[in-house]
Design a protein around this motif. Structure first.
Motif, PDB file in Angstrom:
ATOM      1  N   GLY A  12      -1.320 -10.970  14.393  1.00 64.26           N
ATOM      2  CA  GLY A  12      -1.970 -10.214  15.456  1.00 64.26           C
ATOM      3  C   GLY A  12      -2.231  -8.769  15.130  1.00 64.26           C
ATOM      4  O   GLY A  12      -2.762  -8.024  15.966  1.00 64.26           O
ATOM      5  N   GLU A  13      -1.868  -8.321  13.914  1.00 61.68           N
ATOM      6  CA  GLU A  13      -2.056  -6.923  13.519  1.00 61.68           C
ATOM      7  C   GLU A  13      -3.053  -6.819  12.364  1.00 61.68           C
ATOM      8  O   GLU A  13      -2.804  -6.186  11.351  1.00 61.68           O
ATOM      9  N   HIS A  31      -8.780 -12.257   8.280  1.00 62.70           N
ATOM     10  CA  HIS A  31      -7.634 -13.148   8.429  1.00 62.70           C
ATOM     11  C   HIS A  31      -7.886 -14.440   7.656  1.00 62.70           C
ATOM     12  O   HIS A  31      -8.988 -14.996   7.698  1.00 62.70           O
ATOM     13  N   ASP A  68      -1.922 -18.142   8.869  1.00 62.97           N
ATOM     14  CA  ASP A  68      -0.632 -17.693   9.392  1.00 62.97           C
ATOM     15  C   ASP A  68       0.485 -18.529   8.773  1.00 62.97           C
ATOM     16  O   ASP A  68       0.278 -19.666   8.342  1.00 62.97           O
TER      17      ASP A  68
END
Length: 255
Positions: A107-108, A115, A118
């Protein structure tokens, strides 16, 4: 690049082994030139890359890089050394203050970055693998599509002080079957620029002008034909591709 005779025939002196590496990799010098030396005798056989050697694929990747005109891969050639014939690549000094690929808290996402995926860190916290938005890194992503690079880890990107990005470790590339695994997925579906199309077209033209014949010294005929086909598919599509196939699209570990 025509390799100077002193780099082909000068004494290759080992300075030490580069650790960690899955195959034998040495830092060496030829005269006053610092190089990386990967002897074929130190390669671990790979069931999914049974043809040729990793050293041959590294040289083939360099020849394709030269055809793009983008200077992605540092000068790379085959020659004899203390542990037999192997790949020799000119050493380049990366800027330790730069990171083209990194990990941030989920989220940063930094401004100007993309991106990729994850995951969990050693503390079970959710983190994101991200990469920069830069023309040099994007050219590398396109180069990886062309050579079907199965191992574009973050650590295989060398950040130069002037903003250029070199790519290294291409021993598992140029397979005839789809193998693309990379951390550079941030531009999926984006159109190729005129400059990027021109780079791929230069590879396509070079293949017709004799590069295909040269590459048969390092690759199988089917692999050379697949390289040509990938250029055509990329130019016809006109966009950076999305992941496909049965294998995970990111190498493990990603760094």
């Amino acid at each position: 690049m025509t390799v100077p005779g002193d780099l082909l025939e000068g004494e290759l002196v080992l300075q030490g082994r580069i650790m960690p590496a899955s195959n034998a990799t040495f830092l060496a010098t030829i005269g006053d030139v610092q190089v990386v030396y990967k002897p074929v005798a130190g390669e671990r056989p790979l069931w999914d890359f049974p043809d040729g050697t990793l050293a041959q694929r590294e040289v083939a990747a360099y020849l394709v890089s030269e055809a793009t005109g983008w200077d992605v891969v540092p000068p790379t050639w085959l020659r004899d050394g203390p542990h037999g014939v192997g790949m020799v690549q000119r050493w380049v000094d990366a800027d330790p203050e730069q990171e083209a690929v990194t990990v941030v808290r989920a989220g940063e996402l930094p401004e100007g970055w993309h991106h990729v995926m994850d995951g969990l860190d050693e503390d079970e916290e959710v983190v994101s693998v991200v990469h920069e938005e830069s023309a040099a890194l994007r050219r590398m992503a396109i180069f990886d599509v062309v050579i079907n690079n199965a191992d574009r880890k973050g650590g295989h990107v060398l950040e130069m002080a002037d903003g250029h990005r070199h790519g290294v470790d291409h021993g598992v590339s140029l397979h005839a079957e789809h193998k693309l695994r990379t951390v550079l997925w941030g531009w999926i579906g984006q159109p190729l620029s005129d400059d990027e199309r021109a780079g791929v077209e230069r590879v396509r033209d070079a293949l017709d002008d004799g590069l295909a014949r040269t590459l048969t010294d390092y690759l199988t005929g089917a692999e050379v034909e697949a390289l040509l086909a990938r250029c055509d598919v990329l130019l016809d599509a006109g966009v950076l591709p999305a992941p496909s196939g049965h294998m995970p699209p990111v190498p493990w570990p990603p760094f």
